[in-house]
Write a protein that holds these residues in place. Sequence first.
Motif, PDB file in Angstrom:
ATOM      1  N   THR A  69       0.593   1.980  -8.670  1.00  0.00           N
ATOM      2  CA  THR A  69       1.619   3.004  -8.874  1.00  0.00           C
ATOM      3  C   THR A  69       2.996   2.404  -8.589  1.00  0.00           C
ATOM      4  O   THR A  69       3.118   1.288  -8.077  1.00  0.00           O
ATOM      5  CB  THR A  69       1.389   4.220  -7.952  1.00  0.00           C
ATOM      6  OG1 THR A  69       1.515   3.813  -6.593  1.00  0.00           O
ATOM      7  CG2 THR A  69       0.022   4.854  -8.184  1.00  0.00           C
ATOM      8  N   GLY A 105       1.996   5.499 -12.780  1.00  0.00           N
ATOM      9  CA  GLY A 105       0.822   4.763 -12.352  1.00  0.00           C
ATOM     10  C   GLY A 105      -0.075   4.431 -13.520  1.00  0.00           C
ATOM     11  O   GLY A 105       0.147   4.877 -14.646  1.00  0.00           O
ATOM     12  N   ASN A 133      -7.002   5.365   1.078  1.00  0.00           N
ATOM     13  CA  ASN A 133      -6.040   5.091   0.009  1.00  0.00           C
ATOM     14  C   ASN A 133      -5.934   3.588  -0.277  1.00  0.00           C
ATOM     15  O   ASN A 133      -5.081   3.168  -1.047  1.00  0.00           O
ATOM     16  CB  ASN A 133      -4.688   5.671   0.440  1.00  0.00           C
ATOM     17  CG  ASN A 133      -3.637   5.725  -0.632  1.00  0.00           C
ATOM     18  OD1 ASN A 133      -2.499   5.379  -0.364  1.00  0.00           O
ATOM     19  ND2 ASN A 133      -3.974   6.157  -1.832  1.00  0.00           N
ATOM     20  N   TYR A 184       0.862  -1.186   0.000  1.00  0.00           N
ATOM     21  CA  TYR A 184       0.000   0.000   0.000  1.00  0.00           C
ATOM     22  C   TYR A 184       0.898   1.234   0.000  1.00  0.00           C
ATOM     23  O   TYR A 184       1.895   1.268   0.720  1.00  0.00           O
ATOM     24  CB  TYR A 184      -0.883   0.019   1.251  1.00  0.00           C
ATOM     25  CG  TYR A 184      -1.914  -1.076   1.277  1.00  0.00           C
ATOM     26  CD1 TYR A 184      -3.154  -0.895   0.680  1.00  0.00           C
ATOM     27  CD2 TYR A 184      -1.655  -2.290   1.904  1.00  0.00           C
ATOM     28  CE1 TYR A 184      -4.115  -1.903   0.703  1.00  0.00           C
ATOM     29  CE2 TYR A 184      -2.605  -3.298   1.933  1.00  0.00           C
ATOM     30  CZ  TYR A 184      -3.830  -3.100   1.333  1.00  0.00           C
ATOM     31  OH  TYR A 184      -4.766  -4.092   1.352  1.00  0.00           O
ATOM     32  N   PRO A 185       0.542   2.262  -0.764  1.00  0.00           N
ATOM     33  CA  PRO A 185       1.376   3.466  -0.772  1.00  0.00           C
ATOM     34  C   PRO A 185       1.344   4.221   0.556  1.00  0.00           C
ATOM     35  O   PRO A 185       2.313   4.899   0.900  1.00  0.00           O
ATOM     36  CB  PRO A 185       0.822   4.307  -1.912  1.00  0.00           C
ATOM     37  CG  PRO A 185      -0.518   3.737  -2.228  1.00  0.00           C
ATOM     38  CD  PRO A 185      -0.547   2.330  -1.725  1.00  0.00           C
ATOM     39  N   THR A 186       0.231   4.111   1.294  1.00  0.00           N
ATOM     40  CA  THR A 186       0.119   4.749   2.612  1.00  0.00           C
ATOM     41  C   THR A 186      -0.680   3.830   3.522  1.00  0.00           C
ATOM     42  O   THR A 186      -1.243   2.830   3.074  1.00  0.00           O
ATOM     43  CB  THR A 186      -0.616   6.115   2.545  1.00  0.00           C
ATOM     44  OG1 THR A 186      -2.011   5.872   2.314  1.00  0.00           O
ATOM     45  CG2 THR A 186      -0.051   7.025   1.468  1.00  0.00           C
ATOM     46  N   ARG A 189       7.415   3.945  -8.085  1.00  0.00           N
ATOM     47  CA  ARG A 189       8.403   5.022  -8.175  1.00  0.00           C
ATOM     48  C   ARG A 189       9.652   4.436  -8.816  1.00  0.00           C
ATOM     49  O   ARG A 189      10.047   3.314  -8.516  1.00  0.00           O
ATOM     50  CB  ARG A 189       8.718   5.566  -6.790  1.00  0.00           C
ATOM     51  CG  ARG A 189       7.536   6.294  -6.182  1.00  0.00           C
ATOM     52  CD  ARG A 189       7.730   6.591  -4.727  1.00  0.00           C
ATOM     53  NE  ARG A 189       8.827   7.542  -4.530  1.00  0.00           N
ATOM     54  CZ  ARG A 189       9.137   8.059  -3.350  1.00  0.00           C
ATOM     55  NH1 ARG A 189       8.460   7.719  -2.278  1.00  0.00           N
ATOM     56  NH2 ARG A 189      10.130   8.921  -3.244  1.00  0.00           N
ATOM     57  N   ARG A 207      -2.592   0.116  -4.969  1.00  0.00           N
ATOM     58  CA  ARG A 207      -1.437  -0.703  -4.602  1.00  0.00           C
ATOM     59  C   ARG A 207      -0.214  -0.061  -5.231  1.00  0.00           C
ATOM     60  O   ARG A 207      -0.301   0.631  -6.243  1.00  0.00           O
ATOM     61  CB  ARG A 207      -1.561  -2.138  -5.110  1.00  0.00           C
ATOM     62  CG  ARG A 207      -2.672  -2.937  -4.496  1.00  0.00           C
ATOM     63  CD  ARG A 207      -2.528  -3.107  -2.985  1.00  0.00           C
ATOM     64  NE  ARG A 207      -3.635  -3.872  -2.445  1.00  0.00           N
ATOM     65  CZ  ARG A 207      -4.841  -3.375  -2.191  1.00  0.00           C
ATOM     66  NH1 ARG A 207      -5.113  -2.110  -2.438  1.00  0.00           N
ATOM     67  NH2 ARG A 207      -5.788  -4.145  -1.696  1.00  0.00           N
ATOM     68  N   GLN A 208       0.933  -0.317  -4.618  1.00  0.00           N
ATOM     69  CA  GLN A 208       2.178   0.248  -5.140  1.00  0.00           C
ATOM     70  C   GLN A 208       3.215  -0.860  -5.268  1.00  0.00           C
ATOM     71  O   GLN A 208       3.388  -1.670  -4.346  1.00  0.00           O
ATOM     72  CB  GLN A 208       2.699   1.336  -4.207  1.00  0.00           C
ATOM     73  CG  GLN A 208       3.884   2.085  -4.789  1.00  0.00           C
ATOM     74  CD  GLN A 208       4.249   3.283  -3.939  1.00  0.00           C
ATOM     75  OE1 GLN A 208       4.611   3.141  -2.779  1.00  0.00           O
ATOM     76  NE2 GLN A 208       4.143   4.465  -4.529  1.00  0.00           N
ATOM     77  N   LEU A 224       7.224   9.264 -10.383  1.00  0.00           N
ATOM     78  CA  LEU A 224       6.033   8.517  -9.992  1.00  0.00           C
ATOM     79  C   LEU A 224       5.283   8.129 -11.266  1.00  0.00           C
ATOM     80  O   LEU A 224       4.986   8.982 -12.105  1.00  0.00           O
ATOM     81  CB  LEU A 224       5.122   9.365  -9.096  1.00  0.00           C
ATOM     82  CG  LEU A 224       3.809   8.704  -8.681  1.00  0.00           C
ATOM     83  CD1 LEU A 224       4.052   7.488  -7.801  1.00  0.00           C
ATOM     84  CD2 LEU A 224       2.926   9.710  -7.953  1.00  0.00           C
ATOM     85  N   GLN A 254       6.677  -1.904  -4.836  1.00  0.00           N
ATOM     86  CA  GLN A 254       7.711  -1.361  -3.960  1.00  0.00           C
ATOM     87  C   GLN A 254       9.002  -2.152  -4.051  1.00  0.00           C
ATOM     88  O   GLN A 254       9.851  -2.063  -3.170  1.00  0.00           O
ATOM     89  CB  GLN A 254       7.168  -1.279  -2.531  1.00  0.00           C
ATOM     90  CG  GLN A 254       5.983  -0.334  -2.471  1.00  0.00           C
ATOM     91  CD  GLN A 254       5.423  -0.130  -1.082  1.00  0.00           C
ATOM     92  OE1 GLN A 254       5.750  -0.842  -0.138  1.00  0.00           O
ATOM     93  NE2 GLN A 254       4.562   0.869  -0.951  1.00  0.00           N
TER      94      GLN A 254
END
Length: 162
Positions: free
Chosen positions: A117, A159, A76, A69-71, A119, A80-81, A157, A83
Amino acid sequence: MPVPHIRHATPDDEEPLGRLDRATWSPQHAVQPRPQPPYDPFFNERFGPRDHLVAELGGSIVGYIRIGYPTSLACNTHVRQIQGLAVAEEARGAGVGRALLRAAQDEARQQGARRITLRVLGHNTPARKLYEAEGFVVEGVLPEEFFLEDRYVDDVLMGRSL
């Protein structure tokens, strides 16, 4: 060329994933210094086997993707992110990264996510091309966010909707 088998990680994957993670460390994608012994465990209180998909070729782990999870905010949880993503040097060009990205998107959809998303460092052109080819678009840039190897590097970033 064989197709990679993608599966959920298990606790038994700890050692091979740690080795893969250390072997694939590069200033192309890492903002942390190169890992040194004694090595931290691959799985930890934040990311366990449930947060990883692994790719196998010929019965050996050749890649992984970490989905989180990004946060920690309830508002939010539809996002999903990615990572973490690593592919063994000997398996590059075999579609492992692409297969992991697609499997991560499927997994995120199954979890009810609407967006995914990630990074990526601005100078990591091969990764950015792969992400763009899989439908990710640049949604923001933090210029010169990191100082790595005597130069400033953007944090990008990316997404896409699921």
